[in-house]
Design an enzyme around this catalytic site. Structure first.
Site, mmCIF file in Angstrom:
data_model
loop_
_atom_site.group_PDB
_atom_site.id
_atom_site.type_symbol
_atom_site.label_atom_id
_atom_site.label_comp_id
_atom_site.label_asym_id
_atom_site.label_seq_id
_atom_site.Cartn_x
_atom_site.Cartn_y
_atom_site.Cartn_z
ATOM 1 N N LYS A 24 0.802 -1.203 -0.009
ATOM 2 C CA LYS A 24 0.169 0.018 0.041
ATOM 3 C C LYS A 24 0.908 1.298 0.005
ATOM 4 O O LYS A 24 0.709 2.063 -0.842
ATOM 5 C CB LYS A 24 -0.819 0.033 1.191
ATOM 6 C CG LYS A 24 -1.851 -1.182 1.262
ATOM 7 C CD LYS A 24 -2.956 -0.857 2.427
ATOM 8 C CE LYS A 24 -2.115 -0.960 3.587
ATOM 9 N NZ LYS A 24 -1.706 -2.231 4.350
ATOM 10 N N ARG A 58 -9.199 1.099 8.826
ATOM 11 C CA ARG A 58 -8.909 -0.339 9.372
ATOM 12 C C ARG A 58 -10.086 -0.992 9.973
ATOM 13 O O ARG A 58 -9.970 -2.222 10.359
ATOM 14 C CB ARG A 58 -7.695 -0.310 10.153
ATOM 15 C CG ARG A 58 -6.492 -0.961 9.461
ATOM 16 C CD ARG A 58 -5.312 -0.397 10.272
ATOM 17 N NE ARG A 58 -3.958 -1.146 10.164
ATOM 18 C CZ ARG A 58 -2.946 -0.479 9.429
ATOM 19 N NH1 ARG A 58 -2.983 0.773 9.178
ATOM 20 N NH2 ARG A 58 -1.888 -1.234 9.456
ATOM 21 N N ARG A 60 8.132 -10.398 2.843
ATOM 22 C CA ARG A 60 8.086 -8.885 2.387
ATOM 23 C C ARG A 60 8.805 -8.097 3.529
ATOM 24 O O ARG A 60 9.336 -6.963 3.464
ATOM 25 C CB ARG A 60 6.796 -8.487 1.831
ATOM 26 C CG ARG A 60 6.554 -9.021 0.455
ATOM 27 C CD ARG A 60 5.355 -8.259 -0.131
ATOM 28 N NE ARG A 60 4.983 -8.660 -1.510
ATOM 29 C CZ ARG A 60 4.243 -8.229 -2.253
ATOM 30 N NH1 ARG A 60 3.182 -7.035 -1.649
ATOM 31 N NH2 ARG A 60 3.849 -8.576 -3.383
ATOM 32 N N ARG A 91 11.389 -0.551 11.760
ATOM 33 C CA ARG A 91 10.068 -0.597 12.414
ATOM 34 C C ARG A 91 9.952 -1.750 13.557
ATOM 35 O O ARG A 91 10.301 -2.711 13.158
ATOM 36 C CB ARG A 91 8.771 -0.673 11.321
ATOM 37 C CG ARG A 91 8.531 0.722 10.846
ATOM 38 C CD ARG A 91 7.255 0.445 9.703
ATOM 39 N NE ARG A 91 6.230 -0.069 10.239
ATOM 40 C CZ ARG A 91 5.083 -0.308 9.554
ATOM 41 N NH1 ARG A 91 4.981 0.231 8.300
ATOM 42 N NH2 ARG A 91 4.147 -0.674 9.930
ATOM 43 N N ARG A 104 -0.179 -8.772 13.584
ATOM 44 C CA ARG A 104 -0.848 -7.488 12.701
ATOM 45 C C ARG A 104 -1.900 -8.265 11.788
ATOM 46 O O ARG A 104 -2.756 -7.828 11.179
ATOM 47 C CB ARG A 104 0.126 -6.887 11.974
ATOM 48 C CG ARG A 104 1.121 -6.107 12.870
ATOM 49 C CD ARG A 104 2.549 -5.422 12.404
ATOM 50 N NE ARG A 104 2.203 -4.580 11.213
ATOM 51 C CZ ARG A 104 3.063 -4.421 10.355
ATOM 52 N NH1 ARG A 104 4.491 -4.986 10.447
ATOM 53 N NH2 ARG A 104 3.028 -3.604 9.515
HETATM 54 P P1 AMP Z 1 1.048 0.782 9.173
HETATM 55 O O1 AMP Z 1 2.224 1.531 9.101
HETATM 56 O O2 AMP Z 1 -0.173 1.315 8.345
HETATM 57 O O3 AMP Z 1 1.446 -0.586 9.150
HETATM 58 O O4 AMP Z 1 0.304 0.942 10.828
HETATM 59 C C1 AMP Z 1 1.244 0.411 11.926
HETATM 60 C C2 AMP Z 1 0.412 0.268 13.172
HETATM 61 O O5 AMP Z 1 -0.118 1.627 13.504
HETATM 62 C C3 AMP Z 1 -0.648 -0.662 13.122
HETATM 63 O O6 AMP Z 1 -0.120 -1.905 13.356
HETATM 64 C C4 AMP Z 1 -1.536 -0.123 14.038
HETATM 65 O O7 AMP Z 1 -1.040 -0.360 15.343
HETATM 66 C C5 AMP Z 1 -1.328 1.450 13.907
HETATM 67 N N1 AMP Z 1 -2.266 2.039 12.859
HETATM 68 C C6 AMP Z 1 -2.315 2.725 11.829
HETATM 69 N N2 AMP Z 1 -3.271 2.764 11.098
HETATM 70 C C7 AMP Z 1 -3.947 2.615 11.970
HETATM 71 C C8 AMP Z 1 -5.495 2.489 11.766
HETATM 72 N N3 AMP Z 1 -6.088 3.021 10.791
HETATM 73 N N4 AMP Z 1 -6.393 2.089 13.054
HETATM 74 C C9 AMP Z 1 -5.835 1.557 14.048
HETATM 75 N N5 AMP Z 1 -4.369 1.469 14.321
HETATM 76 C C10 AMP Z 1 -3.655 2.004 13.149
#
Ligand code: AMP
Length: 202
Positions: free
Chosen positions: A13, A88, A123, A139, A150
């Protein structure tokens, strides 16, 4: 153009969002990036989100909805935006609808990156290795153990959005297992056929 990129962690994404930014000149709104920035800055939101993020769980709907509502009011979002990693949950999806309706806007399209779960762990490991090699911070949630959590969160809370947007006639599926350029090409084809297609005659 207002679009959502939907898919599990590691689906690509973020990569595709960056390409859309370059091509269409609209910003990428990644709640993950915004939350990481808040953690880094040590804000109140960051303090509350950190442990949840490190555990691979979802931050509360109230927090992310508030962050996005504030962000879409900024001037660079006037012509549209790409939501990456948001919504989400179904609660977040309803919140987006309400947020946009309040502003006289609506969502154009939701692009689902369809991927094979078995390839995703690889990945994520690669993303961590690449970051390390580039001297960038890795990260904390990009490791196979947290990744499983996740992915579980994705299936439990986010995958229902596929049906939600399908029912609204907004969903377009794209093969996220193809190489990066091919995925970009497929996304552009879908956009041209829907959002950017010719105006209807009547
Ligand atoms: P990402 O970078 O999109 O993989 O997000 C990393 C982490 O941020 C996720 O595993 C969640 O803990 C938190 N997070 C990001 N976006 C959301 C969302 N829309 N709702 C809830 N938690 C989020």
């Amino acid at each position: 153009m207002r679009l959502i990129l939907l898919g599990p962690p590691g689906a690509g994404k973020g990569t595709q969002a960056q390409r859309l930014v370059e091509k269409h000149g609209i910003p990428q709104l990644s709640t993950g990036d915004m939350l990481r920035a808040a953690v880094q800055a040590g804000t109140e939101v960051g303090k509350r989100a950190k442990a949840v993020m490190d555990a691979g769980e979802l931050v509360s709907d109230a927090i992310v909805n508030a962050i996005v509502a504030e962000r879409i009011d900024q001037a660079d979002c006037a012509k549209g935006f790409i939501l990456d990693g948001y919504p989400r949950t179904l609660v977040q999806a309803d919140a987006v609808d309400a947020m946009l309706a309040q502003r006289g806007m609506s969502l154009d399209i939701v692009i689902e990156l369809v991927v094979d779960d078995r390839a995703l762990v690889g990945r994520i490991v690669k993303r961590a290795d690449d970051a390390k090699a580039a001297g960038q911070p890795v990260r904390k949630d990009d490791n196979p153990t947290v990744f499983e959590d996740r992915l579980r969160e994705y299936y439990k809370k986010t995958a229902p959005l596929i049906g939600y947007y399908y029912a609204k006639g907004k969903l377009k599926a794209v093969d996220g297992m193809a190489d990066i350029d091919a995925v970009t090409g497929e996304i552009e084809t879908v956009l041209a056929a829907t959002v950017g297609g010719p105006e209807p005659v009547n």
